[in-house]
Design a protein around this motif. Structure first.
Motif, short mmCIF file in Angstrom:
data_model
loop_
_atom_site.label_atom_id
_atom_site.label_comp_id
_atom_site.label_asym_id
_atom_site.label_seq_id
_atom_site.Cartn_x
_atom_site.Cartn_y
_atom_site.Cartn_z
N SER A 167 0.81 -1.21 0.00
CA SER A 167 0.00 0.00 0.00
C SER A 167 0.85 1.27 0.00
O SER A 167 0.31 2.37 0.00
CB SER A 167 -0.92 0.01 1.23
OG SER A 167 -0.17 -0.10 2.43
N ALA A 168 2.17 1.14 0.03
CA ALA A 168 3.09 2.27 0.03
C ALA A 168 4.40 1.82 -0.58
O ALA A 168 4.67 0.62 -0.67
CB ALA A 168 3.31 2.78 1.46
N PRO A 169 5.23 2.75 -1.05
CA PRO A 169 6.49 2.35 -1.68
C PRO A 169 7.36 1.51 -0.74
O PRO A 169 7.41 1.76 0.46
CB PRO A 169 7.17 3.69 -1.98
CG PRO A 169 6.08 4.70 -2.01
CD PRO A 169 5.06 4.22 -1.04
N SER A 170 8.02 0.54 -1.31
CA SER A 170 8.96 -0.28 -0.56
C SER A 170 10.22 -0.46 -1.40
O SER A 170 10.18 -0.35 -2.63
CB SER A 170 8.36 -1.66 -0.25
OG SER A 170 8.29 -2.45 -1.43
N PRO A 171 11.36 -0.73 -0.77
CA PRO A 171 12.57 -0.99 -1.56
C PRO A 171 12.37 -2.15 -2.53
O PRO A 171 12.91 -2.15 -3.64
CB PRO A 171 13.62 -1.33 -0.49
CG PRO A 171 13.12 -0.67 0.76
CD PRO A 171 11.63 -0.75 0.67
N GLN A 172 11.56 -3.14 -2.13
CA GLN A 172 11.35 -4.32 -2.97
C GLN A 172 10.62 -3.96 -4.27
O GLN A 172 11.00 -4.42 -5.36
CB GLN A 172 10.57 -5.39 -2.21
CG GLN A 172 11.33 -6.04 -1.08
CD GLN A 172 11.32 -5.23 0.21
OE1 GLN A 172 10.64 -4.21 0.30
NE2 GLN A 172 12.07 -5.67 1.20
N SER A 173 9.58 -3.14 -4.18
CA SER A 173 8.84 -2.79 -5.40
C SER A 173 9.66 -1.85 -6.28
O SER A 173 9.61 -1.94 -7.51
CB SER A 173 7.48 -2.16 -5.07
OG SER A 173 7.62 -0.89 -4.46
N LEU A 174 10.44 -0.95 -5.68
CA LEU A 174 11.28 -0.06 -6.47
C LEU A 174 12.36 -0.85 -7.21
O LEU A 174 12.62 -0.62 -8.39
CB LEU A 174 11.93 1.00 -5.58
CG LEU A 174 10.99 1.93 -4.79
CD1 LEU A 174 11.79 2.99 -4.06
CD2 LEU A 174 9.96 2.58 -5.70
#
Length: 365
Positions: A167-174
């Motif tokens: 639901s918010a940016p994470s290092p994994q998704s980036l």
């Protein structure tokens, strides 16, 4: 191993080794199906051209039985799609799409920006992207693909729809977005340099204007700033570098932390339609003017230029929290927009700069 009666080592035959190997494979397969923990590494090795990281997927995917989505990476398709779905295949958990775009009406950039809005910057400045409504988005110039028949640059747009995973940016998704973008750029012949993989969500750094040297906002330290209505000083936020597809410089009230003026630069002919929509839907445009013009409204101003043979649009928006009134008088917003646009056009060797005249046009009612 056991020994024979004469003390020699007993070696299994090739047939026995084959049976043992088969049993290990069967057991491993059964264990794989039984342990969702193993899934991220399986998907990292088998979907999206093998460009993703199992460790990152392990931090994104839920601890449930999942299945691979339809995958066009490695197919020769011009639109690369992949991801992970729920086990019944009815919903996505993680969806990735990459394709080149010149800004056509049906392209990914048009779908992302019906009107210009300030992006949520979560990447380091070295990565030309932001966190959109559904997850990370990266926009890269593609020098290897040249321009279309109308002279528009081709850009690679990589989107990671992570709403099913976070639901918010994470290092994994980036990192997943960067790995997908790098893989897609190579597969599609984009010609963009590989992007560095980030190790964190970039924090917001608030600087005194005098400390903004070397950033997108260093011009704020060289001009006379308007007086802050709160009586406090100013802070600057510069989350992008000068080559970003959407540049940003924000002036914040040092007392409240709220933005007084958001300044953004938008590059490429694809940006014209969102800006035209913004003006036509929100401003009472007088006779003799149109939504294509540089104009000043009650809450925002638009400037224009030509950069690298394409359109560039500059936006200054000022909204007081929970109201539709500007934080600063629009004459001061216009001054800041003019200084920002001049700085941007100088950095990018742009021409034909058009600034709004002092007239403030009323909002559409």
């Amino acid at each position: 191993m056991a020994t024979g009666r004469r003390g020699r080592w007993w070696l299994p035959s090739g047939r026995v080794l084959g049976i043992v190997a088969t049993a290990v494979v069967v057991l491993a397969g059964g264990g794989w199906l039984a342990k969702p923990l193993w899934q991220p590494w399986w998907y990292a090795a088998t979907v999206c051209g093998g460009h993703l990281s199992g460790e990152d997927l392990a931090g994104l995917l839920p601890d449930k039985r999942l299945q691979a989505a339809d995958d066009t990476f490695g197919s020769g398709s011009g639109v690369l799609r992949c991801g992970v779905d729920t086990n019944d295949g009815r919903r996505y958990v993680l969806k990735i799409e990459a394709q080149t775009d010149t800004g056509t009406a049906q392209g990914p950039l048009a779908a992302e920006f019906t009107i210009p809005r300030k992006p949520h910057y979560a990447f380091p400045k070295t990565i030309p992207g932001y966190y959109g409504e559904f997850g990370p988005v990266i926009i890269q110039e593609c020098p290897g693909l040249g321009r279309d028949a109308d002279g528009r640059a081709r850009r690679l747009v990589t989107k990671v729809n992570a709403l099913g995973a976070e639901s918010a940016p994470s290092p994994q998704s980036l990192r997943t977005a960067v790995n997908a973008a790098n893989g897609a750029a190579s597969e599609l012949g984009c010609g963009a340099a590989p992007l560095p993989v980030p190790d964190r969500v970039e924090p917001i750094r608030k600087l005194a204007p005098s400390q903004a040297e070397g950033t997108m906002c260093d011009w704020l330290g060289r001009i006379t700033l308007p007086r802050n209505p709160s009586g406090k000083g100013w802070k600057a936020v510069a989350p992008t570098d000068e080559r970003a597809p959407i540049t940003n410089c924000s002036l914040l009230d040092a007392g409240t932390g709220e933005p007084a003026v958001e300044l953004t630069g938008w590059y490429g002919s694809w940006t014209d339609k969102p800006f035209d929509t913004l003006l036509s839907a929100n401003v009472m445009i007088p006779k003799g003017h149109s939504s294509h013009d540089a104009l000043l409204s009650e809450n925002f101003g638009r400037a224009k230029a030509r950069c690298a043979g394409e359109s560039a649009n500059f936006l200054a928006a000022s909204y007081a929290p929970r109201t539709m009134r500007p934080v600063l008088p629009m004459s001061q917003v216009r001054y800041l927009l003019s200084e920002f646009a001049k700085d941007q056009t100088e950095r990018r060797s742009c021409t034909d700069l058009e600034l709004p005249d002092p007239a403030v046009h009323p909002n559409a009612r």
